[in-house]
Each structure stands twice: as C-alpha cells, then as structure tokens.
Design a protein around this motif. Structure first.
Motif, short mmCIF file in Angstrom:
data_model
loop_
_atom_site.label_atom_id
_atom_site.label_comp_id
_atom_site.label_asym_id
_atom_site.label_seq_id
_atom_site.Cartn_x
_atom_site.Cartn_y
_atom_site.Cartn_z
N SER A 83 0.83 -1.20 0.00
CA SER A 83 0.00 0.00 0.00
C SER A 83 0.86 1.25 0.00
CB SER A 83 -0.92 0.01 1.23
OG SER A 83 -1.66 1.22 1.29
N GLY A 84 0.33 2.30 -0.62
CA GLY A 84 1.00 3.59 -0.58
C GLY A 84 0.76 4.30 0.73
N SER A 85 -0.14 3.76 1.54
CA SER A 85 -0.49 4.37 2.82
C SER A 85 0.27 3.71 3.96
CB SER A 85 -2.00 4.24 3.07
OG SER A 85 -2.33 4.61 4.39
N ALA A 86 0.67 4.54 4.93
CA ALA A 86 1.32 4.02 6.13
C ALA A 86 0.38 4.15 7.33
CB ALA A 86 2.63 4.76 6.39
N GLY A 133 1.65 -10.25 5.96
CA GLY A 133 2.57 -9.13 6.04
C GLY A 133 1.98 -7.89 5.41
N PHE A 134 2.57 -6.75 5.72
CA PHE A 134 2.14 -5.47 5.15
C PHE A 134 3.39 -4.65 4.88
CE2 PHE A 134 0.76 -1.17 4.87
CZ PHE A 134 -0.59 -1.17 4.54
N VAL A 135 3.54 -4.19 3.64
CA VAL A 135 4.71 -3.40 3.26
C VAL A 135 4.24 -2.15 2.53
CG1 VAL A 135 6.86 -3.35 1.93
CG2 VAL A 135 6.15 -5.47 3.03
N THR A 136 4.74 -0.99 2.94
CA THR A 136 4.37 0.24 2.25
C THR A 136 5.21 0.38 0.98
OG1 THR A 136 6.00 1.57 3.46
CG2 THR A 136 3.80 1.37 4.43
N LYS A 137 4.63 1.04 -0.02
CA LYS A 137 5.33 1.19 -1.30
C LYS A 137 6.50 2.17 -1.21
CE LYS A 137 1.51 -0.14 -4.31
NZ LYS A 137 0.62 0.26 -5.43
N SER A 138 6.59 2.89 -0.11
CA SER A 138 7.72 3.79 0.09
C SER A 138 8.92 3.05 0.69
CB SER A 138 7.32 4.95 1.01
OG SER A 138 6.91 4.46 2.28
N SER A 139 8.73 1.77 1.00
CA SER A 139 9.81 0.98 1.61
C SER A 139 10.93 0.72 0.60
CB SER A 139 9.27 -0.36 2.11
OG SER A 139 8.25 -0.19 3.06
N LEU A 140 12.12 0.50 1.11
CA LEU A 140 13.24 0.11 0.27
C LEU A 140 13.05 -1.33 -0.19
CD1 LEU A 140 16.21 1.63 2.31
CD2 LEU A 140 15.11 2.59 0.28
N ASP A 188 15.05 -3.75 -0.08
CA ASP A 188 15.57 -4.72 0.90
C ASP A 188 14.52 -5.08 1.94
OD1 ASP A 188 17.99 -4.89 -0.33
OD2 ASP A 188 19.07 -3.59 1.08
N GLU A 189 13.69 -4.09 2.31
CA GLU A 189 12.64 -4.37 3.30
C GLU A 189 11.59 -5.31 2.71
OE1 GLU A 189 9.29 -2.14 6.10
OE2 GLU A 189 10.79 -0.95 5.04
N LEU A 190 11.23 -5.09 1.45
CA LEU A 190 10.27 -5.97 0.80
C LEU A 190 10.81 -7.39 0.72
CD1 LEU A 190 7.68 -6.55 -0.78
CD2 LEU A 190 8.87 -5.83 -2.86
N LEU A 191 12.07 -7.53 0.33
CA LEU A 191 12.67 -8.86 0.24
C LEU A 191 12.72 -9.53 1.61
CD1 LEU A 191 15.59 -8.24 -2.29
CD2 LEU A 191 13.41 -9.38 -2.71
N HIS A 192 13.03 -8.75 2.63
CA HIS A 192 13.06 -9.30 3.99
C HIS A 192 11.67 -9.80 4.38
CE1 HIS A 192 13.78 -9.80 8.24
NE2 HIS A 192 12.88 -8.88 8.53
N ALA A 193 10.65 -9.01 4.07
CA ALA A 193 9.28 -9.40 4.40
C ALA A 193 8.88 -10.67 3.66
CB ALA A 193 8.32 -8.26 4.04
N VAL A 194 9.21 -10.74 2.38
CA VAL A 194 8.85 -11.91 1.58
C VAL A 194 9.56 -13.16 2.10
CG1 VAL A 194 9.07 -12.96 -0.71
CG2 VAL A 194 8.27 -10.61 -0.49
#
Length: 212
Positions: free
Chosen positions: A82-85, A100-107, A109-115
């Motif tokens: 989401s684009g919202s935090a 999990g929930f990841v904002t689109k402003s994340s780096l 590396d954070e997305l890969l960590h979450a996945v």
C-alpha cells in the motif's frame, strides 16, 4: 519459486518483478492488473508460493480480495502492499489474515526481507506498528496461529515418511519450497529434526494422508 503480483499499474508490477529477482534470479512472477485476473491465475497455478496484493485495486479493495483468497486458497500467504502508512489499515489487514504489510515507500531490501520471512511461515509486521502488533491476537492474547493449509499438507506427507523431493512432486511445488515449509513446521513444534516433528505432530492428533 512462483509469486503472484497484483497491482493495476504495469510499471509497478514490472518494478516488483525486478526486485523479486533478489530472492532468486529464476523466480517466476505472475502478474495481474485486476482481482478477476488474479483469481483466475490462482485457480490455474496451484504451485504459487506467495501473493503480493495491492491494497487499492480497480475492481475490489485489498481487504475484499484478501477475504476471497482466504476462502478459495487459504494455503496462500499474502503480503499486502500500500502507498499508505496508516497504522489502522495495517492492523486491519493483518487481523484479516494477511501474512505481512509493506508500504510502497519501503526500500527493496525491506520488501525482500518481508517476503523471505513470510515464505518461512512467519508474519511480517511493519516497523510503523512498533510493539502494537503484539496486541494482535489470532484466537486469544498469546495463542499460536495454526499451521497454514499448505504446511499441514507437507506435514501429512512427512508423516507418510516421504522425502522433500517426493513431497514436492506430490504437491507440485519445488523442493526448495518444501524445505521452507519443513523449517516452519520444525519451528512450530519447537523441535530440531523431522523425526521429532513427526512424533510431536502425532501427539497433537495429526495423521498420515493414508489414514486421513
């Protein structure tokens, strides 16, 4: 490894595809611009390992899509994007069954960590929630969430004495995916090896597929 990416912007989908190569250069990424397309892909590809789902879609909200996936494909772990935090949205998404929930402003590396975390059978809580996520319960304040449907299928294959390769062939998933599920099962029962997991599972009432 196969991941389904659902977002109505083609550039976002392509960008996520490139980021996901950080998991595995040969990762297979299915793309859908609408929920209707996504549900059709999920029905025709039984070997999907994870879904990345946009919160805002043209034909359905992310929460509505999450509900449909939960009913039709409960074994699929879903990470909401989401684009919202907004903390309330994060909390609602996780309480509704997302892994999990990841904002689109994340780096990236954070997305890969979450996945990676979700593929290992865990839940990724965004930093914005802080310690609040500890207050989220599944069936009680400190209740352990149940095994996912896919993990239960792997567990029953373990009870049948099958190897990772045999389990992968039986469930139509990669051997690497089976290893990930086995690792999650070991953590779930707090044991060190497959034999201990089988014993612990039997004590909890799990039975081999041949006895189901």
């Amino acid at each position: 490894m196969k991941i389904l990416v659902i977002d109505d912007h083609a550039l976002v989908r392509e960008g996520l595809h490139q980021v996901l190569k950080g998991l595995d250069e040969n990762v297979s990424v299915l793309q859908a611009g609408t929920c209707e397309q996504a549900f059709a892909l999920a029905d025709s590809h039984v070997d999907i390992d994870l879904v990345l789902l946009d919160y805002h879609l043209p034909d359905m909200t992310g929460l509505q899509a999450l509900d449909v996936f939960g009913k039709n494909h409960p074994e699929l772990p879903i990470v909401m994007l989401s684009g919202s935090a907004n903390v309330q949205i994060m909390r609602q998404v996780l309480q509704s069954g997302a892994s999990g929930f990841v904002t689109k402003s994340s780096l990236s590396d954070e997305l890969l960590h979450a996945v990676r975390l979700v593929l290992n059978g865990d839940v990724y809580s965004p930093s914005e929630l802080g310690s609040d996520f500890g207050a989220l319960s599944f069936d009680g304040a400190n209740a352990k969430p149940p095994l996912t449907q896919r993990q239960e299928l792997v567990l029953r294959e373990l009870l049948d004495g099958r190897s990772n390769r045999e389990i992968g062939s039986s469930l139509n998933v990669s051997e690497e995916t089976v290893k990930t599920h086995v690792a999650s099962i070991l953590r779930y029962f707090d044991v060190q090896n497959r034999t201990q997991a089988v014993v612990a599972a039997a004590r909890c009432g799990y039975r081999p597929t041949s006895a189901a």
